[in-house]
Design an enzyme around this catalytic site. Structure first.
Site, PDB file in Angstrom:
ATOM      1  N   GLU A  54      79.965  68.831 -35.072  1.00  0.00           N
ATOM      2  CA  GLU A  54      79.044  69.667 -35.846  1.00  0.00           C
ATOM      3  C   GLU A  54      77.589  69.476 -35.439  1.00  0.00           C
ATOM      4  O   GLU A  54      76.855  70.471 -35.289  1.00  0.00           O
ATOM      5  CB  GLU A  54      79.240  69.410 -37.343  1.00  0.00           C
ATOM      6  CG  GLU A  54      80.445  70.087 -37.956  1.00  0.00           C
ATOM      7  CD  GLU A  54      81.764  69.429 -37.580  1.00  0.00           C
ATOM      8  OE1 GLU A  54      81.728  68.326 -37.007  1.00  0.00           O
ATOM      9  OE2 GLU A  54      82.824  70.006 -37.863  1.00  0.00           O
ATOM     10  N   HIS A  99      86.978  67.628 -48.354  1.00  0.00           N
ATOM     11  CA  HIS A  99      86.946  69.018 -47.900  1.00  0.00           C
ATOM     12  C   HIS A  99      86.576  69.985 -49.022  1.00  0.00           C
ATOM     13  O   HIS A  99      86.784  71.188 -48.879  1.00  0.00           O
ATOM     14  CB  HIS A  99      88.308  69.426 -47.337  1.00  0.00           C
ATOM     15  CG  HIS A  99      88.731  68.655 -46.128  1.00  0.00           C
ATOM     16  ND1 HIS A  99      89.028  67.320 -46.178  1.00  0.00           N
ATOM     17  CD2 HIS A  99      88.904  69.035 -44.846  1.00  0.00           C
ATOM     18  CE1 HIS A  99      89.379  66.901 -44.975  1.00  0.00           C
ATOM     19  NE2 HIS A  99      89.303  67.907 -44.149  1.00  0.00           N
TER      20      HIS A  99
END
Length: 324
Positions: free
Chosen positions: A60, A129
């Site tokens: 990321e 998540h």
């Protein structure tokens, strides 16, 4: 108007903006050959090729940094996070660089990029998540933050985000991807940031929410109507900039407010909304501004426990009834 899903609305907006402006490109993990973890980018690599739908390694900070560099060179990247929870890995890139370069360069450089993806709880994605990140990013000067709740808003606000010269955090609750609704299409249809939507008019209490919680509030308002309580439902949809005026006008009419958000209740964005109402509408209030938020625990894997952690319409109904 055609009826499409929230997912299809996002995809249609991406297609139209990529056709309209050759500088727009997509970048992220598994968005090309795999077609996206939630299929928002389905078939786009076939239509636009691998130079405009860029699959990346699992890094990321790396692909957010690449997108930022591209934006500084005049392109308009749209970064897809597999889940916005993973954007935490790129916090330094987003908060210390993407958000601040325009300011630190004295306005010499723009960073026109969008970081979008699913944020919040879904179906048993568990603790790492299921983060609701919108409040964290709305806290940072230099970022715009939106959280659309309908296919129409998803379509119109994503087009606005891509055309914006500032970095935009675009959060999509994963429970909404299959939601169907009418959405106009066409180059000219965009929805400006900083304008809340009144989903239901009422006289007795203002229910203020965004993203999936706007639907929870609409369900609660229908239940409250059976008990003689008229609730107005305000969908904030744009956290930064925030349409404070619409919130204040509603509260000055109903004299009561309940703020509903999926994020952890402690320190969540709903606390900011509640504080603004207290500061600006104190003399108009007949009761304290109350909040309904997520439980202050890591999201459990168990489906039964997961449902207990996220606000539902019964939670909202009971909170509203406590005001009377």
């Amino acid at each position: 108007m055609a009826e499409i899903t929230y997912r299809e609305a996002l995809r249609q907006a991406l297609i139209e903006e990529m056709e309209r402006d050759e500088n727009v490109f997509l970048i992220g993990e598994d968005i090309g050959r795999y077609q996206g973890s939630f299929r928002v980018t389905q078939n786009l690599i076939k239509q636009f090729g691998s130079k405009r739908v860029v699959d990346t390694p699992i890094s990321e900070p790396g692909f957010v940094g690449i997108a930022m560099g591209a934006a500084l060179q005049g392109l308009r990247p749209v970064v897809e996070m597999m889940t916005m929870s993973f954007s935490i890995l790129a916090f330094d890139q987003i908060i210390n660089h993407v958000a601040k370069i325009h300011y630190m360069s004295g306005g010499q450089f723009k960073v026109p990029m969008v970081i979008r993806g699913p944020g919040g709880s879904a179906h048993q994605l568990s603790a790492q998540h299921s983060h609701s990140v919108e409040g964290w990013y709305a806290h940072v000067p230099g970022l715009k933050v939106v959280a659309p709740s309908t296919p129409e808003d998803a379509y119109g606000m994503l087009k606005t985000a891509i055309r914006d010269d500032n970095p935009v955090i675009f959060t999509e609750n994963p429970n909404l991807y299959g939601l169907k609704g009418e959405a106009p299409t066409g180059d000219d249809f965009t929805i400006p940031f900083g304008k809340a939507a009144i989903r239901r008019f009422g006289e007795d209490v203002s229910l203020i929410a965004y993203s999936r919680m706007a639907h929870v509030c609409a369900e609660a308002a229908a239940e409250l109507e059976k008990e003689g309580i008229s609730a107005e439902v305000i969908d904030v949809r744009s956290l930064m900039p925030l349409d404070s005026e619409t919130l204040f006008e509603s509260v000055k009419k109903t004299h009561r407010a309940v703020v509903v958000y999926e994020d952890w209740k402690f320190g969540g964005f709903g606390a900011e909304i509640a504080a603004k109402i207290q500061e600006s509408c104190f003399d108009d209030l007949d009761a304290p501004v109350l909040r309904v938020g997520g439980l202050n625990v890591p999201m459990p894997y168990s489906r039964k426990l997961e449902l207990l952690c996220v606000p539902n319409n019964n939670d909202v109904v009971e909170k509203v009834k406590s005001l009377f």
